[in-house]
Each structure stands twice: as C-alpha cells, then as structure tokens.
Design a protein around this motif. Sequence first.
Motif, PDB file in Angstrom:
ATOM      1  N   PHE A 274      50.376  89.974-138.118  1.00 41.90           N
ATOM      2  CA  PHE A 274      51.004  90.917-139.046  1.00 41.90           C
ATOM      3  C   PHE A 274      51.436  92.185-138.300  1.00 41.90           C
ATOM      4  O   PHE A 274      52.527  92.710-138.536  1.00 41.90           O
ATOM      5  N   GLY A 275      50.576  92.629-137.395  1.00 42.57           N
ATOM      6  CA  GLY A 275      50.881  93.827-136.607  1.00 42.57           C
ATOM      7  C   GLY A 275      52.122  93.639-135.751  1.00 42.57           C
ATOM      8  O   GLY A 275      53.029  94.478-135.756  1.00 42.57           O
ATOM      9  N   THR A 285      62.884  83.069-132.132  1.00 37.69           N
ATOM     10  CA  THR A 285      62.606  82.243-133.303  1.00 37.69           C
ATOM     11  C   THR A 285      61.213  81.621-133.209  1.00 37.69           C
ATOM     12  O   THR A 285      60.444  81.651-134.169  1.00 37.69           O
ATOM     13  N   GLU A 286      60.908  81.076-132.036  1.00 41.68           N
ATOM     14  CA  GLU A 286      59.625  80.391-131.859  1.00 41.68           C
ATOM     15  C   GLU A 286      58.457  81.321-132.121  1.00 41.68           C
ATOM     16  O   GLU A 286      57.527  80.983-132.850  1.00 41.68           O
ATOM     17  N   LEU A 291      54.040  83.412-135.653  1.00 47.31           N
ATOM     18  CA  LEU A 291      53.369  84.566-136.255  1.00 47.31           C
ATOM     19  C   LEU A 291      53.474  84.529-137.779  1.00 47.31           C
ATOM     20  O   LEU A 291      52.521  84.856-138.494  1.00 47.31           O
ATOM     21  N   LEU A 292      54.638  84.103-138.280  1.00 47.38           N
ATOM     22  CA  LEU A 292      54.796  83.984-139.729  1.00 47.38           C
ATOM     23  C   LEU A 292      53.832  82.945-140.287  1.00 47.38           C
ATOM     24  O   LEU A 292      53.288  83.092-141.387  1.00 47.38           O
ATOM     25  N   LYS A 309      54.350  85.142-151.311  1.00 51.51           N
ATOM     26  CA  LYS A 309      53.988  83.962-150.512  1.00 51.51           C
ATOM     27  C   LYS A 309      55.183  83.190-149.977  1.00 51.51           C
ATOM     28  O   LYS A 309      55.092  82.522-148.954  1.00 51.51           O
ATOM     29  N   GLU A 310      56.290  83.292-150.685  1.00 50.88           N
ATOM     30  CA  GLU A 310      57.450  82.506-150.250  1.00 50.88           C
ATOM     31  C   GLU A 310      58.169  83.132-149.057  1.00 50.88           C
ATOM     32  O   GLU A 310      59.196  82.651-148.606  1.00 50.88           O
ATOM     33  N   ILE A 311      57.575  84.228-148.553  1.00 50.02           N
ATOM     34  CA  ILE A 311      58.197  84.939-147.426  1.00 50.02           C
ATOM     35  C   ILE A 311      58.343  84.029-146.200  1.00 50.02           C
ATOM     36  O   ILE A 311      59.307  84.132-145.445  1.00 50.02           O
ATOM     37  N   LEU A 312      57.408  83.112-146.011  1.00 47.91           N
ATOM     38  CA  LEU A 312      57.481  82.207-144.856  1.00 47.91           C
ATOM     39  C   LEU A 312      58.725  81.325-144.958  1.00 47.91           C
ATOM     40  O   LEU A 312      59.500  81.203-144.024  1.00 47.91           O
TER      41      LEU A 312
END
Lengths: 357, 167
Positions: A274-275, A285-286, A291-292, A309-312
């Motif tokens: 998150f940080g 992208t990788e 991290l996501l 939650k749908e942010i991923l």
Amino acid sequence: MGIGDAIRRALSSWTKKEGPHGDIVLGTRVRLARNSKDVPFPGASSKEQLQSVLDQARSFPDVLKDEGSFVFYDMAEMDALDRDMLVEKHLISPNHARHTFHRGVILRSDEDISIMVNEEDHLRIQVLFPGLQLQQAWKHASRVDDCLESKFGYAFDKERGYLTACPTNVGTGMRASVMLHLPALARVNRLREVLGTVSQFGLVVRGLYGEGSESYGNIYQLSNQVTLGHREEEMIEHLERVTKQIIQSERQAREYLSQPERRLAVEDTVYRAFGILSFARILSTEEAMQLLSDVRLGMDLGFIHHLDKEILKELMVMIRAAHLQKIMGQNLPPEERDKLRASLVREKLNPQALKKS
Amino acid sequence: MLCEQCGKKQASVHVTKIQNGQKIERHLCKECAHQGGEFSTGIDFQNMLSSFFEYPQTWGQKARPKQGCPVCGSTLTDIQNRSQLGCSQCYTTFDSEVNTLLRRIHGTTEHVGKIPESSHGRIRLERQVQDLREQLQQAIAEEQYEKAAELRDQIRSLEGQLDGKEG
C-alpha cells in the motif's frame, strides 16, 4: 475530473461490479465458436467472402435487440489505441486487434457480451460476467447463439457438432473459463500443487491474458480442455466444481495466514505494498499488479477498509498500456507510461498524497 | 563482469525480470544464456497441432490424398501449414484424417452437446428418439411394462414427425 474518471466510464461492467465469490473469482467467461456453412473459414476465405460475412454481421445488432443494445464496429475503421483497449478489457483477442481487414466486433452497451467477426472462426460469441456465474454466462451465450442461428446458417455436423477452423474447438465450440485471484495459495507456496492437480482433471491453467501470457498479480485463468464428447452443461458443472474446490483451498490458506503467529508478517506485506503504491513515482505493470494483489488480499483479510474492493479489477485494466495512452490521447514511450501508471495508482489509492506532492 | 552461472566467460547477456515484486537481474555469457534463461523448447501449440496433421505411419498402405477439398481447395499440406481446416466441407473431404485428429485431441469423435434448433430439428428429434429407445430398453429390463408402452407410443409419435420431415 481526475485522470482516473476519464476512463472509468469506459470500463466494462464486469470490472466494476462484484459477483458471487468475488473475493476470489474476478470473472467468468463463456465463449462459443461458430461458422457459416456457406463460406470457407476466415483463414481460407477470399476478401469477397470475408466481406460478405462482415456485411451480414452488420445486421446482428437488430437481430439481437431482445438481448440488449448492441453496436457493430468495423475493426479497420477503429483507432489502433481503441482496438488495444478492447484487448486489455478482454473483449477481443490480441490477434483480432492486429489483423483488422474485413474484421468486426459487436459489443453490448454494458460490454458483458462481445462477438468477434472473422477472427479464426466467422463468429466468436463471448459472455463475460463478474464473479463465478458459469451457468448464467452459458445461458446468455446460448441465447445469443439461438438468435444468430436463425440468420446465419451454421456449419453443423450431426456427428461432430459445430465445425470450427481449428479442430481443438470442434463439437460444442465452447470454452468456459474463470479468472481467479489466488494470493494466499501463492504466499504459502501451494499454487503449483493446486494448479497441477487441476490439470489432471481436463482443465487448463493460463495467465491473465490467455494463451502464452504470463501470470501477473497471482491471477490465473482456468478453462475446459476439450470441446467434444461432453454436453455443455456437463463441462460447465465440472469447471464449477473444481473452481469451488480451489475457492475453498484459497479460503483455507487465507485463514491460515490470518492466524496470530502469521498475521503480522502478512499485514506488513500488505501495508508495504500500500505504501509503495501510494507514493511510487515509477511503476511497471508487473510490479503494480503484484502490489495490487497484495493490497487486495489486505482488503479481503480485513486490514484495509477504506478502499473499494473492485479497485484491483479496475486498475488491472486501467494501468495497461493502451488505457494509459488513451488518457493522454497520444502514444507514450514505456518510461512515460510507468510514470503515468504510478500517478494514476496514487490518485486511486491515496488522493491526499497526490495533492500534497 | 563474469557470467554468474559458469564464472568463467564474460557476461554479455543481461536480463532484468520482476518476479513477485522482486527485481531479479541475471548476467550470463552467451552459452549459459542459451542453456538456461533464454532456452526455448520449441513445443508450442502451433507446432504440436501441426505435427498431428502429419501423415501417420499407421495409415500405411492407404495413399495420402493429394487432391484438395472441392469447396475451398485446401490440401492436407495447406491444412498442416495453417493448423486449421479450410471450410466445413474439409471435415467430410478429409474424413478419416479428421477423425484420427479428433481422437488425439478430444479422445472421441462424437458430439453430444447443443444442436441448432431451427435448422437441425431433425437431428434433435433423432436424438430424442434414441434417448427414448434407451429408456424403453431400461423399462423392459425392469419389467415396467406400463411405462414401456408409454415410451413406445412416444417413440412412434416422434417417428411419425420424422417421416413428415423426410427429404
């Protein structure tokens, strides 16, 4: 309006909504391959024959009006960036975006349904739903199939079923797949074991963008191997059963990771991810996907509450090259994309940090 | 810089990978790069499928058909090169080759799934009759004669419809 909002509206509904078992199953897809009995398969067709199929397909939105609002697009008239965005949204194949002559795509307004025209087969009907919804996706695909069948004389054989250009698709012409997010199994090093077992039961495991693609962010696609010799409902049920086993196993791994002696280490990973995402200036992208994936695990384990939650799912589409370039309205070299990707992710995750810096 | 793998030759191939969020850098000499990271098996979908189209020895004495498909003109060589059949007629033209191929890929040659409703009502009816016949055998075996009589009537009625669709 922030840069994220500019294309948020352009996202397909499956990336915005959460479906059944949405904490693990990101999406479900059912694809049907169909061909005309009167014209050779696209790979062996003349230009005139391809054009005749494309012209026929122009009337499909009207044929399908009971199934929603559909629009026909000629691939050759579409901007290269728009074509790549359709690939990133999983609505067309990379191959379809590259070879555009006499090819088309028909999209439903919510982008849950797409039909590729003159790809490897004359028609590729695809239904894409959020979460685990195999039965529903099959029913929808089959209904669209019924509508088109009345207008398009299908190549069908009593013994071999629906005839396709590639013999690996013959029979039902159906490929059903689920997109799985398996961060906990990856963390406890059991992914290989689980996915290896699955492949012994007539299923194939692939990376995020299908054949030959690598897996980013612990996301895997699982689909049926053979298309001949089983009824569609049977294949769907089989895939669903195996998927539910994997869901259970991922849930157990998540529980294991939440136990007091391990919890802190997982929490640490989640907050570090998150940080980085909140403050990084350059993101590939990788790296972003990994991290996501960590952050989404943190949401599922209840460490992080304030994010959607749908942010991923949203970001995994939005941070791809074509989407980023669409925001800027121009082609960007990879370094510029990495910078833009980082600022887009910062805005989504931590708007305050963006304003201060 | 020396090659990480053999530690002998100069490293001339530099690979950067991000794996699980960790940046992994590899510095290898050409030889080691060939043996390791940059190795390709040559086994991919296209090659594999294309090899399935090669004329198997087990077909032996039967001559490999030289003529192309009467509809699209594809020969077996064309099909092998494309790893795709040319048209729906190819399935009939190269009937025995296709069946061998389907058995290799799917383990069967028989479709049991969906049937197009409008254009293939006849096939649908035939399959229904077949299902009912199996049920009839079952009923007779279980000495359920009332049920058997019912099934027999259903079969007759469907067969009547089939005769009506003749031609």
